[in-house]
Motif scaffolding. Structure first.
Motif, PDB file in Angstrom:
ATOM      1  N   VAL A   1       0.839  -1.209   0.000  1.00  0.00           N
ATOM      2  CA  VAL A   1       0.000   0.000   0.000  1.00  0.00           C
ATOM      3  C   VAL A   1       0.869   1.253   0.000  1.00  0.00           C
ATOM      4  CG1 VAL A   1      -1.689   1.331   1.325  1.00  0.00           C
ATOM      5  CG2 VAL A   1      -1.941  -1.147   1.108  1.00  0.00           C
TER       6      VAL A   1
ATOM      7  N   VAL B   1       0.186   3.289  -3.663  1.00  0.00           N
ATOM      8  CA  VAL B   1      -0.670   4.484  -3.624  1.00  0.00           C
ATOM      9  C   VAL B   1       0.090   5.759  -3.989  1.00  0.00           C
ATOM     10  CG1 VAL B   1      -2.141   5.919  -2.152  1.00  0.00           C
ATOM     11  CG2 VAL B   1      -2.283   3.430  -2.002  1.00  0.00           C
TER      12      VAL B   1
ATOM     13  N   CYS C   1      -6.499   9.042  -3.293  1.00  0.00           N
ATOM     14  CA  CYS C   1      -5.655   8.362  -2.298  1.00  0.00           C
ATOM     15  C   CYS C   1      -6.492   7.469  -1.388  1.00  0.00           C
ATOM     16  CB  CYS C   1      -4.880   9.385  -1.475  1.00  0.00           C
ATOM     17  SG  CYS C   1      -3.580  10.252  -2.378  1.00  0.00           S
TER      18      CYS C   1
ATOM     19  N   THR D   1      -6.155   3.473  -1.536  1.00  0.00           N
ATOM     20  CA  THR D   1      -5.696   2.811  -0.306  1.00  0.00           C
ATOM     21  C   THR D   1      -6.620   1.654   0.051  1.00  0.00           C
ATOM     22  OG1 THR D   1      -4.712   4.863   0.536  1.00  0.00           O
ATOM     23  CG2 THR D   1      -5.203   3.140   2.143  1.00  0.00           C
TER      24      THR D   1
ATOM     25  N   SER E   1      -6.054  -1.123  -2.475  1.00  0.00           N
ATOM     26  CA  SER E   1      -4.765  -1.803  -2.311  1.00  0.00           C
ATOM     27  C   SER E   1      -4.771  -2.739  -1.113  1.00  0.00           C
ATOM     28  CB  SER E   1      -3.645  -0.763  -2.164  1.00  0.00           C
ATOM     29  OG  SER E   1      -3.543   0.043  -3.320  1.00  0.00           O
TER      30      SER E   1
END
Length: 240
Positions: free
Chosen positions: A78, A82, A219, A223, A226
């Motif tokens: 992550v 990201v 984001c 996130t 991910s």
């Protein structure tokens, strides 16, 4: 008046009912069911039977060294995917928004992963990562780099997954950022150019600040996505 308010509220709930029912059936119920299943020992999916209620499943998971390793690898994934995907998506979306020559072709190329099966894409990347005849090692050989076991060497497995993850997450990220760029008023850019501002300064002082809410949304979404990585792992590593 009171009857009208009740009628208006009833109509609102009636319109929301299909959504609320779908939300409960496909989202809330599975979450609640999985939470309850986690406390059932020796659960048999086929027979829907279990031996009792306890914390044995949690004890086994927390005492398994592979669990802590999986948490660590997920966090590293992550933290790598990201930021890298966001930075690349901002640059690519900015270039696509400038409507340069051939931008339509590049848009098609960047958005292809969104309409392609993740399994098919994973198998294609597995071939590219192949240590003996993969295209990545072939290209690196021109720079004197020896063959890398992208999917067989544990030291390179996470790097291979991060590269694939960044590539896979870019299309959706670019679409969101491109939408945000197109909503920025052109008057800001016109005024900046009249004042003699360079493109780099315009990008830093106008584009990025006005795009900040979209970047923040990207984001958050990336996130969450991910942290749920699984589909990418299976075709790359054959489920290992």
């Amino acid at each position: 008046p009171r009857f009208r308010r009740i009628r208006a509220a009833s109509e609102a709930y009636l319109y929301l009912a299909p959504f609320l029912i779908g939300l409960f059936i496909f989202t809330l119920y599975p979450v609640i069911n999985v939470f309850l299943l986690s406390f059932q020992s020796d659960y048999n999916y086929l027979n829907d039977t279990y031996s009792g209620w306890n914390l044995e499943n949690y004890r086994q998971v927390l005492s398994d060294p592979k669990f802590s390793q999986a948490i660590r690898n997920t966090l590293l994934y992550v933290l790598a995917v990201v930021p890298v995907s966001t930075v690349l998506a901002v640059i690519i979306a900015w270039l696509l928004n400038r409507r340069l020559r051939g931008s339509a072709l590049f848009q098609t190329a960047y958005f292809m992963p969104m309409v392609t099966s993740i399994t098919a894409v994973g198998l294609a990347w597995r071939l590219m990562y192949n240590q003996q005849y993969g295209i990545l090692n072939y290209v690196l050989s021109f720079f004197g780099v020896s063959k890398i076991g992208w999917l067989t060497d544990p030291a390179w497995s996470l790097t291979a997954l991060v590269i694939f993850g960044v590539w896979n997450i870019l299309p959706f990220t670019i679409i969101l950022l491109l939408s945000g760029l197109q909503n920025i008023n052109e008057l800001y850019y016109t005024a900046a150019r009249v004042d003699g501002a360079k493109e780099g300064r315009i990008f830093r002082r106008i584009t990025v600040p006005l795009l900040a809410p979209t970047i923040f949304l990207v984001c958050i979404v990336n996130t969450i996505s991910s942290f749920k990585v699984f589909s990418e792992l299976y075709p790359l590593f054959k489920g290992d």
